[in-house]
Design a protein around this motif. Structure first.
Motif, PDB file in Angstrom:
ATOM      1  N   ASN A   7     -12.715  -0.833  11.257  1.00 55.04           N
ATOM      2  CA  ASN A   7     -11.381  -1.003  10.668  1.00 55.04           C
ATOM      3  C   ASN A   7     -11.098  -2.488  10.507  1.00 55.04           C
ATOM      4  O   ASN A   7     -11.305  -3.271  11.430  1.00 55.04           O
ATOM      5  CB  ASN A   7     -10.307  -0.378  11.556  1.00 55.04           C
ATOM      6  N   ASP A   8     -10.642  -2.849   9.337  1.00 57.55           N
ATOM      7  CA  ASP A   8     -10.317  -4.241   9.020  1.00 57.55           C
ATOM      8  C   ASP A   8      -8.810  -4.438   9.051  1.00 57.55           C
ATOM      9  O   ASP A   8      -8.025  -3.499   9.145  1.00 57.55           O
ATOM     10  CB  ASP A   8     -10.811  -4.619   7.625  1.00 57.55           C
ATOM     11  N   TRP A   9      -8.437  -5.691   8.920  1.00 54.17           N
ATOM     12  CA  TRP A   9      -7.065  -6.017   8.559  1.00 54.17           C
ATOM     13  C   TRP A   9      -7.061  -6.051   7.032  1.00 54.17           C
ATOM     14  O   TRP A   9      -7.393  -7.051   6.410  1.00 54.17           O
ATOM     15  CB  TRP A   9      -6.689  -7.358   9.168  1.00 54.17           C
ATOM     16  N   LEU A  10      -6.753  -4.901   6.425  1.00 52.39           N
ATOM     17  CA  LEU A  10      -6.813  -4.709   4.977  1.00 52.39           C
ATOM     18  C   LEU A  10      -5.392  -4.750   4.440  1.00 52.39           C
ATOM     19  O   LEU A  10      -4.535  -3.957   4.841  1.00 52.39           O
ATOM     20  CB  LEU A  10      -7.475  -3.372   4.653  1.00 52.39           C
ATOM     21  N   ASN A  11      -5.135  -5.687   3.507  1.00 49.26           N
ATOM     22  CA  ASN A  11      -3.772  -5.971   3.074  1.00 49.26           C
ATOM     23  C   ASN A  11      -3.564  -5.618   1.609  1.00 49.26           C
ATOM     24  O   ASN A  11      -4.387  -5.956   0.753  1.00 49.26           O
ATOM     25  CB  ASN A  11      -3.473  -7.460   3.255  1.00 49.26           C
ATOM     26  N   SER A  12      -2.453  -4.966   1.337  1.00 43.73           N
ATOM     27  CA  SER A  12      -2.065  -4.659  -0.038  1.00 43.73           C
ATOM     28  C   SER A  12      -1.142  -5.753  -0.553  1.00 43.73           C
ATOM     29  O   SER A  12      -0.201  -6.162   0.131  1.00 43.73           O
ATOM     30  CB  SER A  12      -1.337  -3.310  -0.091  1.00 43.73           C
ATOM     31  N   TYR A  13      -1.431  -6.218  -1.761  1.00 37.91           N
ATOM     32  CA  TYR A  13      -0.573  -7.216  -2.412  1.00 37.91           C
ATOM     33  C   TYR A  13      -0.107  -6.701  -3.762  1.00 37.91           C
ATOM     34  O   TYR A  13      -0.837  -5.991  -4.462  1.00 37.91           O
ATOM     35  CB  TYR A  13      -1.319  -8.539  -2.591  1.00 37.91           C
ATOM     36  N   GLN A  14       1.115  -7.078  -4.093  1.00 42.47           N
ATOM     37  CA  GLN A  14       1.692  -6.754  -5.397  1.00 42.47           C
ATOM     38  C   GLN A  14       1.578  -5.262  -5.714  1.00 42.47           C
ATOM     39  O   GLN A  14       1.038  -4.842  -6.727  1.00 42.47           O
ATOM     40  CB  GLN A  14       1.078  -7.639  -6.487  1.00 42.47           C
ATOM     41  N   LEU A  15       2.114  -4.472  -4.775  1.00 42.74           N
ATOM     42  CA  LEU A  15       2.178  -3.017  -4.908  1.00 42.74           C
ATOM     43  C   LEU A  15       0.808  -2.401  -5.109  1.00 42.74           C
ATOM     44  O   LEU A  15       0.632  -1.455  -5.879  1.00 42.74           O
ATOM     45  CB  LEU A  15       3.124  -2.635  -6.063  1.00 42.74           C
ATOM     46  N   GLY A  16      -0.177  -2.941  -4.409  1.00 42.23           N
ATOM     47  CA  GLY A  16      -1.509  -2.360  -4.419  1.00 42.23           C
ATOM     48  C   GLY A  16      -2.369  -2.745  -5.596  1.00 42.23           C
ATOM     49  O   GLY A  16      -3.480  -2.226  -5.750  1.00 42.23           O
ATOM     50  N   HIS A  17      -1.905  -3.665  -6.438  1.00 38.89           N
ATOM     51  CA  HIS A  17      -2.703  -4.064  -7.591  1.00 38.89           C
ATOM     52  C   HIS A  17      -3.959  -4.825  -7.170  1.00 38.89           C
ATOM     53  O   HIS A  17      -4.948  -4.838  -7.884  1.00 38.89           O
ATOM     54  CB  HIS A  17      -1.870  -4.894  -8.574  1.00 38.89           C
ATOM     55  N   PHE A  18      -3.899  -5.491  -6.038  1.00 34.27           N
ATOM     56  CA  PHE A  18      -5.120  -6.040  -5.470  1.00 34.27           C
ATOM     57  C   PHE A  18      -4.923  -6.245  -3.972  1.00 34.27           C
ATOM     58  O   PHE A  18      -3.836  -6.026  -3.436  1.00 34.27           O
ATOM     59  CB  PHE A  18      -5.569  -7.314  -6.178  1.00 34.27           C
ATOM     60  N   SER A  19      -5.989  -6.618  -3.312  1.00 31.35           N
ATOM     61  CA  SER A  19      -5.928  -6.652  -1.850  1.00 31.35           C
ATOM     62  C   SER A  19      -6.855  -7.722  -1.313  1.00 31.35           C
ATOM     63  O   SER A  19      -7.583  -8.397  -2.066  1.00 31.35           O
ATOM     64  CB  SER A  19      -6.327  -5.287  -1.278  1.00 31.35           C
ATOM     65  N   GLU A  20      -6.853  -7.828  -0.001  1.00 31.80           N
ATOM     66  CA  GLU A  20      -7.733  -8.760   0.701  1.00 31.80           C
ATOM     67  C   GLU A  20      -8.042  -8.127   2.045  1.00 31.80           C
ATOM     68  O   GLU A  20      -7.166  -7.547   2.687  1.00 31.80           O
ATOM     69  CB  GLU A  20      -7.032 -10.105   0.874  1.00 31.80           C
ATOM     70  N   THR A  21      -9.312  -8.174   2.441  1.00 37.05           N
ATOM     71  CA  THR A  21      -9.696  -7.557   3.707  1.00 37.05           C
ATOM     72  C   THR A  21     -10.289  -8.591   4.652  1.00 37.05           C
ATOM     73  O   THR A  21     -10.966  -9.528   4.221  1.00 37.05           O
ATOM     74  CB  THR A  21     -10.708  -6.411   3.478  1.00 37.05           C
TER      75      THR A  21
END
Length: 546
Positions: A451-465
């Protein structure tokens, strides 16, 4: 004014420097006359070359290897400017006497470490003022040493907030916005959209004003037009790390905030709790059968345009944040690792009214039911360990606790921005295999959660893990970490995926596989900084590493 704590005494930066100012003799490796020129420009109390001070600027928290080399690249001096004019003067003196400088913010990341001896640090501790809070147009104007905690505390008084860097509320607002502009509420407020007007001192010492600031009487309110739009050059993906001069003032976007005017924290360190009004702020901790279902939920939440913060929360981060001691963490960890898997943290905020929270909760309930999720019940043991999430997403404060587990922590990979699906693929295909290699060597702590620290940005349009790792503060473990980190870039380019943040020389790995962008960036660097004076190896070093 911020204070430095020396020998148990609280001292202002100026008082600290007075206690350690130059007392004669050689000025490290600065050219003759340079130190005196800096003193004449700033005052002797704001220039220091005492090893007791400069040694502190040669250490970077991330790797024990940098600590082992402390002093090898000790800066020749540290200077404390008090204004944009002071910064211009320092840079012009550096050009005249031909020495290098590194502008810093709150001094968090590796680019703040000198790589050659003829280098000074420009530390903006004295530039810690909030110059303006425009409540009508929702922006604030700040200097480089203003922290997120400082700014948010003031803006909350007016019903406004800012998305706070998850590196911690103690970091510089300017530095984080130049780096990547990430924040806990980036799902709602967006990613790196906060930079408006900017005052930027170039490596020539000239002042460049961009955004609406670039027009006469244009003000600070606009970053994208009505003036010179060079935000891409200023920050790109990860900023120029002080390699193209120094930003001395920045306007940043503010957002509505429906909560108390004072951050509602109770308790004592490390057992802090936040008590936001439940009808306007609601935390949901949701366990899913597997990561694919969790990721599908992130997409559905984005499609529904609900929630302010959406993060996959790894077990190591959650337990370390809740642990009052190292012993507590290691006592709980074997069992907690089994219980806390595939957990999604979703924070709802009623910006318009309590009815917004009620509506979004109904939508979330339906998504959770359809995907087989299960809410962690409020008041349960797991809930009590994870409930700090709501406060962390609004004003991050647990970052320092992550060091307590083993001595060092960082991420294998991360800082690469793409879709949520791609973030998952990057994590599973090469990031976690590298972590498992480090675990087999005994260098990284045991963790089989994936499990990562997986982040949603701009309403899920892109992310960063970010797959978090924790390791001993020693040379061998540090070497395994940095080697693995570089391998994530190599593995990404093989697969034509978005790379981990290619720091400095690592651009020579990523660049040839991404349209040779590093060559263009280096041309810009040489054009603006022909003598390579401004943090010489950033954003791209003049030569590839050997």
């Amino acid at each position: 004014m911020p204070k430095s704590h020396v020998a148990g005494l609280a001292m202002t930066p100026t008082a600290f420097f007075i206690a350690h100012i130059h007392t004669g003799g050689n000025h490290m490796s600065l050219p003759d006359g340079a130190y005196e020129a800096l003193e004449n420009a700033l005052g002797a109390e704001n220039v220091c070359d005492d090893p007791a001070v400069t040694s502190a600027y040669s250490y970077m928290w991330l790797l024990y290897s940098t600590h082992a080399q402390s002093g090898r690249y000790r800066p020749a001096a540290v200077v404390l400017p008090g204004s944009t004019h002071d910064v211009q003067t320092i840079i012009k003196i550096a050009n005249r006497y031909k020495f290098s400088y590194i502008p810093v913010g709150t001094n968090l990341l590796p680019p703040t470490i000198p790589i050659r001896p003829d280098t000074i640090i420009i530390d903006p501790k004295r530039m810690d003022r909030i110059l303006e809070i425009d409540t009508q147009n929702m922006f604030a104007v700040v200097e480089p040493y203003v922290t997120y905690a400082q700014l948010q505390a003031e803006t909350m008084k007016y019903g406004l907030t800012i998305t706070v860097a998850e590196a911690g509320a103690q970091v510089s607002v300017v530095a984080n916005n130049m780096f990547q502009g990430m924040g806990g509420t980036g799902h709602k407020f967006g990613y790196n959209r906060g930079v408006l007007g900017v005052d930027w001192v170039l490596p020539s010492g000239e002042l460049l004003q961009i955004g609406s600031r670039g027009n006469p009487h244009g003000g600070w309110f606009w970053g994208d037009c009505a003036g010179i739009n060079l935000k891409g050059l200023l920050r790109a993906d990860s900023g120029h790390c002080g390699g193209l001069g120094m930003v001395t003032t920045m306007a940043v976007k503010l957002f509505p905030y429906p909560g108390p005017s004072t951050f509602p924290v109770k308790g004592t360190n490390p057992d802090f709790k936040v008590t936001f009004p439940h009808d306007r702020f609601r935390l949901n901790l949701i366990k899913f059968p597997d990561r694919r279902k969790l990721i599908e939920a992130m997409y559905e939440i984005g499609h529904a345009e609900i929630a302010a913060a959406v993060h996959e929360e790894p077990a190591t981060m959650v337990l370390s944040g809740a642990s009052p001691s190292v012993e507590y963490f290691w006592e709980k960890w074997p069992e907690f690792m089994k219980q806390w898997r595939n957990v999604l943290s979703v924070t709802l905020i009623g910006f318009s009214s309590p009815r917004q929270v009620a509506y979004e909760q109904k939508v979330l309930d339906q998504i959770v039911q359809e995907l087989g999720g299960e809410y962690i019940q409020e008041g349960s043991e797991l809930w009590q360990i994870g409930e700090d999430n709501i406060g962390e997403q609004i004003r991050t404060g647990l970052s320092n606790r992550l060091f307590r587990i083993a001595g060092d922590f960082f991420v294998i990979g991360g800082f690469g921005f793409d879709s949520i699906d791609q973030s998952y693929k990057m994590s599973e295909e090469y990031m976690w295999p590298l972590i498992e290699e480090g675990q087999k060597k005994g260098h990284f702590i045991p963790d089989d959660t994936h499990n990562d620290w997986l982040n949603s940005y701009q309403l899920g349009h892109f992310s960063e893990t970010e797959p978090l790792i924790f390791f001993e503060h020693d040379l061998d473990a540090g070497a395994t970490f940095i080697t693995s980190y570089m391998k994530t870039i190599q593995e990404a380019v093989k697969r034509k995926m978005c790379t981990t943040w290619p720091l400095g020389p690592m651009n020579y790995i990523a660049g040839p596989n991404m349209c040779n962008y590093h060559e263009l960036v280096l041309k810009i660097k040489k054009e603006l900084d022909p003598r390579m004076t401004s943090n010489p190896d950033y954003p791209v070093p003049p030569q590839p590493p050997q």
